[in-house]
Design a protein around this motif. Structure first.
Motif, PDB file in Angstrom:
ATOM      1  N   ALA A  28       0.835  -1.205   0.000  1.00 60.42           N
ATOM      2  CA  ALA A  28       0.000   0.000   0.000  1.00 60.42           C
ATOM      3  C   ALA A  28       0.870   1.255   0.000  1.00 60.42           C
ATOM      4  O   ALA A  28       0.554   2.240  -0.678  1.00 60.42           O
ATOM      5  CB  ALA A  28      -0.938  -0.004   1.205  1.00 60.42           C
ATOM      6  N   GLU A  33      -0.877   4.423  -1.870  1.00 64.40           N
ATOM      7  CA  GLU A  33      -2.202   4.413  -1.238  1.00 64.40           C
ATOM      8  C   GLU A  33      -2.141   4.797   0.232  1.00 64.40           C
ATOM      9  O   GLU A  33      -3.128   5.261   0.796  1.00 64.40           O
ATOM     10  CB  GLU A  33      -2.819   3.020  -1.368  1.00 64.40           C
ATOM     11  CG  GLU A  33      -3.033   2.583  -2.790  1.00 64.40           C
ATOM     12  CD  GLU A  33      -3.385   1.108  -2.912  1.00 64.40           C
ATOM     13  OE1 GLU A  33      -3.443   0.412  -1.871  1.00 64.40           O
ATOM     14  OE2 GLU A  33      -3.603   0.652  -4.041  1.00 64.40           O
ATOM     15  N   LEU A  34      -0.995   4.562   0.859  1.00 63.81           N
ATOM     16  CA  LEU A  34      -0.808   4.830   2.286  1.00 63.81           C
ATOM     17  C   LEU A  34       0.450   5.668   2.454  1.00 63.81           C
ATOM     18  O   LEU A  34       1.539   5.231   2.078  1.00 63.81           O
ATOM     19  CB  LEU A  34      -0.690   3.510   3.067  1.00 63.81           C
ATOM     20  CG  LEU A  34      -0.384   3.591   4.558  1.00 63.81           C
ATOM     21  CD1 LEU A  34      -1.455   4.387   5.300  1.00 63.81           C
ATOM     22  CD2 LEU A  34      -0.272   2.191   5.141  1.00 63.81           C
ATOM     23  N   TRP A  54      -6.310   6.079   4.811  1.00 63.78           N
ATOM     24  CA  TRP A  54      -6.213   4.826   4.073  1.00 63.78           C
ATOM     25  C   TRP A  54      -7.371   3.894   4.424  1.00 63.78           C
ATOM     26  O   TRP A  54      -7.982   3.283   3.546  1.00 63.78           O
ATOM     27  CB  TRP A  54      -4.863   4.165   4.367  1.00 63.78           C
ATOM     28  CG  TRP A  54      -4.632   2.882   3.636  1.00 63.78           C
ATOM     29  CD1 TRP A  54      -4.521   2.696   2.285  1.00 63.78           C
ATOM     30  CD2 TRP A  54      -4.467   1.593   4.229  1.00 63.78           C
ATOM     31  NE1 TRP A  54      -4.292   1.368   2.010  1.00 63.78           N
ATOM     32  CE2 TRP A  54      -4.249   0.671   3.182  1.00 63.78           C
ATOM     33  CE3 TRP A  54      -4.464   1.137   5.539  1.00 63.78           C
ATOM     34  CZ2 TRP A  54      -4.042  -0.683   3.414  1.00 63.78           C
ATOM     35  CZ3 TRP A  54      -4.256  -0.214   5.770  1.00 63.78           C
ATOM     36  CH2 TRP A  54      -4.047  -1.108   4.717  1.00 63.78           C
ATOM     37  N   CYS A  58     -10.184   2.428   1.937  1.00 60.58           N
ATOM     38  CA  CYS A  58     -10.450   0.993   1.823  1.00 60.58           C
ATOM     39  C   CYS A  58     -11.928   0.693   2.048  1.00 60.58           C
ATOM     40  O   CYS A  58     -12.517  -0.126   1.336  1.00 60.58           O
ATOM     41  CB  CYS A  58      -9.602   0.209   2.821  1.00 60.58           C
ATOM     42  SG  CYS A  58      -7.847   0.160   2.419  1.00 60.58           S
TER      43      CYS A  58
END
Length: 96
Positions: A28, A33-34, A54, A58
């Motif tokens: 991630a 994404e993170l 995050w 999700c």
């Protein structure tokens, strides 16, 4: 699930908190994404605010896939990927 925004977490602790393998957290991070903080060459820390963002993303993706898109969680391997066998039916793959 929410964590304190100003808290700082190790990758291992985040993985345990959300019950996934550490490699899932690193993927991630690598995918952007993170958000994570790199301290020196090998130390990685995650701010609570980034973790909350995050987790929210999700949750939104899961809602879109499973509620709006008609997918079923049991058709997923836990990382959002669905597998199909040679006969055309879906299978759940094991999580490392």
């Amino acid at each position: 699930m929410r964590v304190e925004d100003n808290a700082i977490f190790r990758v291992k602790d985040v993985a345990e908190l959300v019950d996934v393998h550490k490699s899932t957290i690193f993927r991630a991070i690598a995918a952007g994404e993170l958000d994570a903080l790199r301290i020196g060459k090998t130390t990685v820390r995650i701010q609570g605010s980034a973790l909350n963002t995050w987790l929210d993303n999700c949750a939104e993706a899961a809602h879109a896939a499973y509620v709006e898109g008609g997918e079923r969680p049991e058709d997923s391997d836990g990382d959002g990927e669905t597998t199909t066998n040679d006969q055309g039916s879906t299978e759940t793959a094991g999580v490392a």
